[in-house]
Design a protein around this motif. Structure first.
Motif, PDB file in Angstrom:
ATOM      1  N   GLN A 260      15.288  -4.495  19.853  1.00  0.00           N
ATOM      2  CA  GLN A 260      15.130  -5.053  18.328  1.00  0.00           C
ATOM      3  C   GLN A 260      14.075  -6.295  18.245  1.00  0.00           C
ATOM      4  OE1 GLN A 260      18.828  -6.746  16.855  1.00  0.00           O
ATOM      5  NE2 GLN A 260      17.814  -7.305  15.132  1.00  0.00           N
ATOM      6  N   ARG A 261      14.042  -6.967  19.211  1.00  0.00           N
ATOM      7  CA  ARG A 261      12.954  -8.164  19.337  1.00  0.00           C
ATOM      8  C   ARG A 261      11.376  -7.581  19.411  1.00  0.00           C
ATOM      9  NH1 ARG A 261      10.222 -10.484  23.343  1.00  0.00           N
ATOM     10  NH2 ARG A 261      11.409  -9.435  24.998  1.00  0.00           N
ATOM     11  N   LYS A 262      11.440  -6.403  20.118  1.00  0.00           N
ATOM     12  CA  LYS A 262      10.247  -5.712  20.217  1.00  0.00           C
ATOM     13  C   LYS A 262       9.483  -5.071  19.006  1.00  0.00           C
ATOM     14  CE  LYS A 262       9.240  -6.217  24.969  1.00  0.00           C
ATOM     15  NZ  LYS A 262       7.956  -7.089  25.177  1.00  0.00           N
ATOM     16  N   VAL A 263      10.518  -4.308  18.351  1.00  0.00           N
ATOM     17  CA  VAL A 263      10.319  -3.826  16.883  1.00  0.00           C
ATOM     18  C   VAL A 263       9.652  -4.864  16.024  1.00  0.00           C
ATOM     19  CG1 VAL A 263      11.243  -2.568  15.123  1.00  0.00           C
ATOM     20  CG2 VAL A 263      11.561  -1.751  17.595  1.00  0.00           C
ATOM     21  N   GLU A 264      10.631  -6.027  16.049  1.00  0.00           N
ATOM     22  CA  GLU A 264      10.646  -7.208  15.081  1.00  0.00           C
ATOM     23  C   GLU A 264       8.884  -7.650  15.131  1.00  0.00           C
ATOM     24  OE1 GLU A 264      13.538  -9.781  15.511  1.00  0.00           O
ATOM     25  OE2 GLU A 264      14.835  -8.586  14.198  1.00  0.00           O
ATOM     26  N   GLU A 265       8.676  -7.938  16.637  1.00  0.00           N
ATOM     27  CA  GLU A 265       7.173  -8.254  17.027  1.00  0.00           C
ATOM     28  C   GLU A 265       6.175  -7.556  16.475  1.00  0.00           C
ATOM     29  OE1 GLU A 265       7.455  -8.773  21.132  1.00  0.00           O
ATOM     30  OE2 GLU A 265       8.522 -10.599  20.938  1.00  0.00           O
ATOM     31  N   ALA A 266       6.339  -6.215  16.548  1.00  0.00           N
ATOM     32  CA  ALA A 266       5.288  -5.051  16.016  1.00  0.00           C
ATOM     33  C   ALA A 266       5.276  -5.214  14.597  1.00  0.00           C
ATOM     34  CB  ALA A 266       5.751  -3.716  16.444  1.00  0.00           C
ATOM     35  N   PHE A 267       6.515  -5.435  13.918  1.00  0.00           N
ATOM     36  CA  PHE A 267       6.467  -5.610  12.412  1.00  0.00           C
ATOM     37  C   PHE A 267       5.620  -6.975  11.899  1.00  0.00           C
ATOM     38  CE2 PHE A 267       8.393  -7.651   8.703  1.00  0.00           C
ATOM     39  CZ  PHE A 267       8.060  -6.511   7.766  1.00  0.00           C
ATOM     40  N   PHE A 268       6.091  -7.757  12.503  1.00  0.00           N
ATOM     41  CA  PHE A 268       5.287  -9.052  12.339  1.00  0.00           C
ATOM     42  C   PHE A 268       3.725  -9.142  12.287  1.00  0.00           C
ATOM     43  CE2 PHE A 268       9.670 -11.175  13.039  1.00  0.00           C
ATOM     44  CZ  PHE A 268       9.983 -11.099  12.001  1.00  0.00           C
ATOM     45  N   ARG A 269       3.325  -8.309  13.319  1.00  0.00           N
ATOM     46  CA  ARG A 269       1.915  -8.143  13.570  1.00  0.00           C
ATOM     47  C   ARG A 269       1.195  -7.493  12.565  1.00  0.00           C
ATOM     48  NH1 ARG A 269       3.569  -7.538  19.227  1.00  0.00           N
ATOM     49  NH2 ARG A 269       3.588  -5.268  19.023  1.00  0.00           N
ATOM     50  N   CYS A 270       1.998  -6.604  12.047  1.00  0.00           N
ATOM     51  CA  CYS A 270       1.414  -5.658  10.995  1.00  0.00           C
ATOM     52  C   CYS A 270       1.348  -6.317   9.622  1.00  0.00           C
ATOM     53  CB  CYS A 270       2.376  -4.457  10.925  1.00  0.00           C
ATOM     54  SG  CYS A 270       1.940  -3.493   9.367  1.00  0.00           S
ATOM     55  N   GLU A 271       2.382  -7.128   9.683  1.00  0.00           N
ATOM     56  CA  GLU A 271       2.385  -7.981   8.279  1.00  0.00           C
ATOM     57  C   GLU A 271       1.318  -9.088   8.331  1.00  0.00           C
ATOM     58  OE1 GLU A 271       6.131 -10.091   5.918  1.00  0.00           O
ATOM     59  OE2 GLU A 271       6.149 -10.482   8.079  1.00  0.00           O
ATOM     60  N   ARG A 272       1.252  -9.714   9.782  1.00  0.00           N
ATOM     61  CA  ARG A 272       0.070 -10.935   9.564  1.00  0.00           C
ATOM     62  C   ARG A 272      -1.227 -10.079   9.336  1.00  0.00           C
ATOM     63  NH1 ARG A 272       1.247 -12.293  14.248  1.00  0.00           N
ATOM     64  NH2 ARG A 272      -0.205 -11.079  15.585  1.00  0.00           N
ATOM     65  N   THR A 273      -1.306  -8.762   9.911  1.00  0.00           N
ATOM     66  CA  THR A 273      -2.808  -8.201   9.720  1.00  0.00           C
ATOM     67  C   THR A 273      -2.895  -7.935   8.101  1.00  0.00           C
ATOM     68  OG1 THR A 273      -2.534  -7.158  11.654  1.00  0.00           O
ATOM     69  CG2 THR A 273      -4.138  -6.214  10.084  1.00  0.00           C
ATOM     70  N   LEU A 274      -1.962  -7.462   7.723  1.00  0.00           N
ATOM     71  CA  LEU A 274      -1.999  -7.225   6.012  1.00  0.00           C
ATOM     72  C   LEU A 274      -2.301  -8.523   5.289  1.00  0.00           C
ATOM     73  CD1 LEU A 274       0.896  -4.660   5.560  1.00  0.00           C
ATOM     74  CD2 LEU A 274      -1.373  -4.100   5.561  1.00  0.00           C
TER      75      LEU A 274
END
Length: 288
Positions: A260-274
């Protein structure tokens, strides 16, 4: 209806027959038979009924003025020549991003044309940023281009002013490269402002130097923004990378302690890029 040339030919032919039938028949005492005379009479009656068009009368001034005008055929040929495209069409065969070059194969002559990334766009702004150009191209892409000798080796032909086959420009930066340039430009502006404030005492001089620094930083940012031509495609690509990361995580789910933490980190990276892409005007639809 016969043309004017044919009309005149018929009349001349009638005159010739009139001369020879009147002279030669009397000379050689070979009178026309009744059937032959009938055909001759029919010919002259039809020839006399033909209306001959009178030549168009022109003044000397009209003749002189028309003499210098190009004919319609010449004008049409000139228009066709102007409409002929100066571009050659071909496909990209291979790309070497480390050396900043590619190879194009001409789809007509099958010749190989060398392409340096710096020659894709020959505008002044692109040449000033030639060192950071990383065009969005791939092998097999159909392009149109112009050809000229290589400045360093005239025996080798080089492509320049390269576009997509339909005339759309080729982005010179991937969205990640454009984002990196924009962030670096802002970081440089911050460092430059710190130096100015630390060195200068005069308020007017500080204001002028900071303004110039901002203009230089903004010029680079605007050029990077101009290379991002398809906002929707960039956003889809960014989210697709998130999908790839999540897929890799779930594929190795038994080897990862905190999925779950790994998936959330990937999501936050995508959100930050956007969010960072919004600095370049790249936004999702409905977020304006």
């Amino acid at each position: 209806m016969a043309s004017t040339g044919n009309k005149q030919l018929f009349l001349q032919f009638g005159r010739n027959i009139s001369y020879f039938t009147g002279r030669s028949c009397a000379l050689y005492r070979c009178p026309l038979q009744q059937s032959q005379q009938h055909h001759v009479n029919r010919f002259f009656s039809s020839a006399a009924a033909i209306e001959v068009e009178e030549p168009v009368k022109r003044t000397y001034g009209e003749i002189i003025s028309n003499r210098n005008k190009p004919s319609e055929e010449h004008v049409e040929k000139s228009d066709v020549q102007k409409k002929q495209s100066p571009f050659t069409y071909g496909h990209i065969r291979w790309i070497d991003r480390e050396k900043g070059c590619a190879m194009i194969r001409d789809e007509v002559s099958n010749e190989r044309i060398f392409l340096h990334f710096n020659y894709i766009d020959t505008s002044e702004t692109a040449q000033l940023n030639a060192k950071i150009i990383n065009p969005v191209i791939s092998p097999g892409l159909r392009v149109r281009f112009q050809v000229r000798p290589n400045p360093n080796n005239h025996a080798v032909m080089t492509a320049y002013d390269v576009q997509r086959w339909n005339g759309d420009k080729i982005p010179l930066l991937h969205y990640k490269d454009a984002l990196t340039i924009a962030l670096k430009a802002r970081a440089w502006l911050g460092h430059r402002c710190y130096e100015i404030l630390d060195e200068e005492q005069d308020a007017a001089a500080i204001s002028d130097k900071i303004r110039l620094a901002y203009e230089e930083s903004n010029k680079l940012t605007e050029w990077a923004r101009s290379q991002l031509v398809d906002s929707n495609n960039i956003i889809r690509e960014c989210k697709a990378e998130l999908g790839n990361e999540v897929f890799d995580i779930l594929e190795n789910i038994y080897q990862i302690d905190d999925v779950q933490r790994k998936v959330e980190e990937a999501f936050f990276r995508c959100e930050r890029t956007l969010k960072e892409l919004e600095l370049l005007g790249i936004r999702e639809e409905g977020n304006d």
